[in-house]
Scaffold this motif. Structure first.
Motif, PDB file in Angstrom:
ATOM      1  N   ALA A 102       0.830  -1.208   0.000  1.00 53.84           N
ATOM      2  CA  ALA A 102       0.000   0.000   0.000  1.00 53.84           C
ATOM      3  C   ALA A 102       0.865   1.258   0.000  1.00 53.84           C
ATOM      4  O   ALA A 102       0.540   2.242  -0.673  1.00 53.84           O
ATOM      5  N   ILE A 105       2.438   1.591  -3.634  1.00 49.76           N
ATOM      6  CA  ILE A 105       1.417   1.956  -4.624  1.00 49.76           C
ATOM      7  C   ILE A 105       0.918   3.378  -4.376  1.00 49.76           C
ATOM      8  O   ILE A 105       0.736   4.164  -5.311  1.00 49.76           O
ATOM      9  N   ILE A 109       1.057   6.541  -7.042  1.00 50.80           N
ATOM     10  CA  ILE A 109      -0.105   7.339  -7.449  1.00 50.80           C
ATOM     11  C   ILE A 109       0.121   8.811  -7.117  1.00 50.80           C
ATOM     12  O   ILE A 109      -0.169   9.702  -7.922  1.00 50.80           O
ATOM     13  N   THR A 151     -13.779  -8.965  -0.079  1.00 48.86           N
ATOM     14  CA  THR A 151     -12.360  -9.244   0.155  1.00 48.86           C
ATOM     15  C   THR A 151     -12.130 -10.654   0.683  1.00 48.86           C
ATOM     16  O   THR A 151     -11.091 -10.935   1.237  1.00 48.86           O
ATOM     17  N   VAL A 158      -4.871  -8.456  -2.276  1.00 49.79           N
ATOM     18  CA  VAL A 158      -4.669  -7.492  -3.357  1.00 49.79           C
ATOM     19  C   VAL A 158      -5.684  -6.360  -3.258  1.00 49.79           C
ATOM     20  O   VAL A 158      -5.324  -5.167  -3.332  1.00 49.79           O
ATOM     21  N   LEU A 159      -6.954  -6.708  -3.076  1.00 56.24           N
ATOM     22  CA  LEU A 159      -7.995  -5.690  -3.007  1.00 56.24           C
ATOM     23  C   LEU A 159      -7.823  -4.800  -1.792  1.00 56.24           C
ATOM     24  O   LEU A 159      -7.969  -3.570  -1.869  1.00 56.24           O
ATOM     25  N   THR A 161      -5.034  -4.132  -0.209  1.00 52.19           N
ATOM     26  CA  THR A 161      -3.864  -3.280  -0.450  1.00 52.19           C
ATOM     27  C   THR A 161      -4.224  -2.108  -1.350  1.00 52.19           C
ATOM     28  O   THR A 161      -3.835  -0.958  -1.091  1.00 52.19           O
ATOM     29  N   LEU A 162      -4.968  -2.380  -2.418  1.00 54.21           N
ATOM     30  CA  LEU A 162      -5.366  -1.316  -3.332  1.00 54.21           C
ATOM     31  C   LEU A 162      -6.299  -0.321  -2.667  1.00 54.21           C
ATOM     32  O   LEU A 162      -6.213   0.897  -2.917  1.00 54.21           O
ATOM     33  N   ALA A 165      -4.191   1.841  -0.308  1.00 52.43           N
ATOM     34  CA  ALA A 165      -3.372   2.759  -1.111  1.00 52.43           C
ATOM     35  C   ALA A 165      -4.230   3.817  -1.788  1.00 52.43           C
ATOM     36  O   ALA A 165      -3.832   4.988  -1.890  1.00 52.43           O
ATOM     37  N   GLY A 166      -5.424   3.421  -2.237  1.00 49.42           N
ATOM     38  CA  GLY A 166      -6.295   4.348  -2.947  1.00 49.42           C
ATOM     39  C   GLY A 166      -6.822   5.479  -2.099  1.00 49.42           C
ATOM     40  O   GLY A 166      -7.231   6.525  -2.633  1.00 49.42           O
ATOM     41  N   TRP A 169      -3.071   8.468  -0.591  1.00 50.98           N
ATOM     42  CA  TRP A 169      -2.057   9.146  -1.391  1.00 50.98           C
ATOM     43  C   TRP A 169      -2.289  10.644  -1.529  1.00 50.98           C
ATOM     44  O   TRP A 169      -1.440  11.370  -2.061  1.00 50.98           O
TER      45      TRP A 169
END
Length: 309
Positions: A102, A105, A109, A151, A158-159, A161-162, A165-166, A169
């Motif tokens: 995270a 990524i 971004i 999840t 993966v989901l 983590t995204l 991170a989403g 940022w």
């Protein structure tokens, strides 16, 4: 030899000299070096030691339920007879993957969004900053919780983590935007754009190298925040789903028995504290190495507080 050739040949030497100087400054900070070593050891142990254990994190020993640490089960066992060491190492793996993933990524971004907004300006800047302001207002926990039922299974890590991170940022993107705006008027950036270099080329060859110190520090500090975010989500049941485990899910599951059967709780909690503390100490050391003036400013501020007190 022309002046241009001298500058071109001198630039790599100056960059190499600065890297050596930063490295020496970091090595002089014994606390940060120790934290970095501990973090590396935790990472290596989490991914290598499980291969040498007799028990998997899902294995159950019905003859050893709620056993304290002993020669067979080094960290003891749970109420079902699961090996606490195996579960803790599995939780460490998931938390480290999510935390580092995270953070990296999110930094990527933030770099792209902030650099594009700062370099292009105009409507591109307004659109990206509008998105940043919108995401800062949206409650990230609720948004991640909405996706929590999805999840479960192999794609959960993966989901998750995204998702982390989403929603992590935006602040960094604002700072990178300001740095990019200051670089936009520098001669080498203006020359590159005048010669027809694309925005991506300018970002990768001019912007990123000049903000690398901030990116390294920000990414290191973001690891601790991402691990804490994953822990909080898993603690409340919105993160890693059973039968898989993470540090947060282990802490949430065995927090009620922390006083009666402390070995089921304290190892996961101890590793969580160690990861976050080491990541923050390492980030502080990198910040002081790249910017010694920041350390002196904090020292002066601390002295002023003492005098006022």
């Amino acid at each position: 030899m022309t002046d241009v050739e001298i500058i071109v040949q001198g630039a790599p030497q100056a960059a190499t000299g600065r890297r050596k100087l930063v490295w020496r400054r970091f090595l002089r900070n014994k606390t940060s070096v120790t934290a970095a070593v501990i973090l590396v050891v935790i990472f290596v142990v989490a991914f290598t030691l499980p291969h040498f254990l007799s028990y998997n994190y899902t294995d159950i020993d019905p003859t050893a339920k709620l056993q304290p640490p002993n020669g067979q089960h080094w960290f003891g066992t749970t109420t079902l007879g699961e090996d606490v060491l195996a579960q803790t190492l599995r939780g460490l793996q998931k938390s480290l993957i999510i935390g580092f993933g995270a953070a990296i990524i999110g930094a990527f971004i933030a770099t792209i969004a902030g650099s594009v907004a700062g370099l292009l300006g105009g409507w591109s800047d307004k659109a990206i900053m509008w998105l940043v302001d919108l995401l800062l207002v949206v409650p990230s926990f609720i948004m991640i919780a909405l996706f929590a039922p999805k999840t479960k299974g192999n794609g959960s890590i993966v989901l998750l983590t995204l998702l982390i991170a989403g929603f992590g940022w935006m602040i960094s993107a604002r700072i990178i935007r300001g740095l990019s705006m200051s670089l936009r008027e520098r001669e080498f950036v203006r020359a590159a754009r005048y010669m027809g270099a694309s925005t991506w080329t300018v970002i990768t060859t001019h912007v990123v190298p000049n903000i690398a110190s901030y990116l390294i520090i920000d990414t290191t500090l973001a690891v601790g925040g991402a691990v804490m975010a994953e822990t909080g989500l898993s603690f409340l049941g919105f993160g890693v789903q059973p039968p898989d485990v993470s540090l947060g899910s282990l802490i949430g599951t065995y927090s009620k028995s922390a006083l009666t059967y402390p070995w089921t709780f304290m190892f996961a909690g101890g590793f969580l504290v160690a990861i976050v503390l080491c990541a923050n100490l390492m980030g502080d050391g990198l910040r002081d190495a790249f910017d010694p003036g920041a350390k002196r400013a904090r020292a002066k501020s601390g002295k002023k507080r003492k005098v006022q007190a």
